[in-house]
Design an enzyme around this catalytic site. Structure first.
Site, short mmCIF file in Angstrom:
data_model
loop_
_atom_site.label_atom_id
_atom_site.label_comp_id
_atom_site.label_asym_id
_atom_site.label_seq_id
_atom_site.Cartn_x
_atom_site.Cartn_y
_atom_site.Cartn_z
N ALA A 154 0.84 -1.20 0.00
CA ALA A 154 0.00 0.00 0.00
C ALA A 154 0.87 1.25 0.00
CB ALA A 154 -0.93 -0.01 1.21
N TYR A 155 1.87 1.27 0.87
CA TYR A 155 2.78 2.41 0.95
C TYR A 155 3.54 2.58 -0.36
CZ TYR A 155 6.46 5.46 2.82
OH TYR A 155 7.33 6.50 3.05
N SER A 156 4.05 1.49 -0.90
CA SER A 156 4.81 1.55 -2.15
C SER A 156 3.94 2.05 -3.29
CB SER A 156 5.38 0.17 -2.49
OG SER A 156 6.26 -0.29 -1.47
N LYS A 159 3.09 5.82 -2.85
CA LYS A 159 4.23 6.69 -3.15
C LYS A 159 4.57 6.68 -4.65
CE LYS A 159 4.94 8.24 1.01
NZ LYS A 159 4.70 9.66 1.34
#
Length: 248
Positions: A154-156, A159
């Site tokens: 999710a973070y990757s 971003k």
């Protein structure tokens, strides 16, 4: 410390009450800018304002709520007179889990804050910059958005979306004196580490050829130049701060 000339400029830093955002706010103030912190935690916001001293404003805002962002922009412009600089820094890490086991609501929260929040802030502030004929925007992405970290999909993904948004908006505003760029740092040892596992922290450190985490002061120095009037040509670009990890 080199002093970038930001005299008379008015800046907004989201997630500015702690970590990278607070370091950026401190550096912009040292360079002569007036700074308004946008943060969702009233207590931390007030503590940060007190620590930074005069020249620092603050608005409680949830960047994941477009109406909250619109109100914050209006309030900031009324109080400060304008917004010359926008640093979209607010973000969360989310849990560490494989993609197929990632909790759906956690996924939505990470994307809403880390990606949609950047969109909402740009959408609220850019028309004001267009009207004034000037602006500098820096979005905090991550090396994870370029390379993808396992157990942090999710973070990757969020971003990576920030990088794409930066490039799109930079092209849309390229015929104006408004620069839009992003930074892709390696991990910095801030309170975001409280959200992730020690195994993931060890993984991130193992990937950095410098052999250490980036310092928030190093990121603040990079941002200070990017939001300066001197940065009058480069836009839609990605500035690596990964300690040698980035491969493109």
């Amino acid at each position: 410390m080199n002093r970038i000339d930001l005299e008379g400029r008015r800046a907004v830093v989201t997630g500015g009450a702690q970590g990278i955002g607070l370091a950026i706010a401190e550096r912009l103030l040292a360079s002569g800018a007036g700074v308004t912190l946008w943060d969702r935690d009233p207590g931390e916001l007030e503590a940060a304002r007190t620590a930074l001293g005069s020249g620092t404003g603050g608005v409680v805002v949830d960047v994941a709520d477009p109406e909250s962002v619109e109100r914050a922009a209006e309030e900031t412009i009324e109080a400060a007179g304008c917004i010359d600089i926008l640093v979209n820094n607010a973000g969360i890490a989310g849990p560490n889990a494989t993609t197929w086991e990632y909790p759906i609501e956690e996924w939505r929260q990470v994307v809403e804050i880390d990606l949609n929040g950047v969109f909402y802030c740009c959408r609220a502030v850019v028309p004001h910059m267009i009207e004034r004929g000037y602006g500098r925007i820096v979005n905090t992405a991550s090396i994870a958005g370029k390379e993808g970290n396992p157990n942090a999909s999710a973070y990757s993904a969020a971003k990576a979306g920030v990088i794409g948004l930066t490039k799109s908006l930079g092209k849309e505003l390229a015929d104006r004196d408004i620069a839009v760029n992003c930074i892709t740092p390696a991990a910095a040892r801030t309170r975001i580490f409280e959200q992730i596992t020690q195994a993931h922290i060890d993984y991130m450190l193992s990937k950095i050829p410098r052999g250490r985490f980036v310092l928030v002061e190093e990121l603040a120095a990079l941002v200070a130049w990017l939001v300066s009037e001197e940065n009058s040509f480069t836009t839609g670009a990605v500035f690596d701060a990964s300690g040698g990890r980035a491969t493109y």
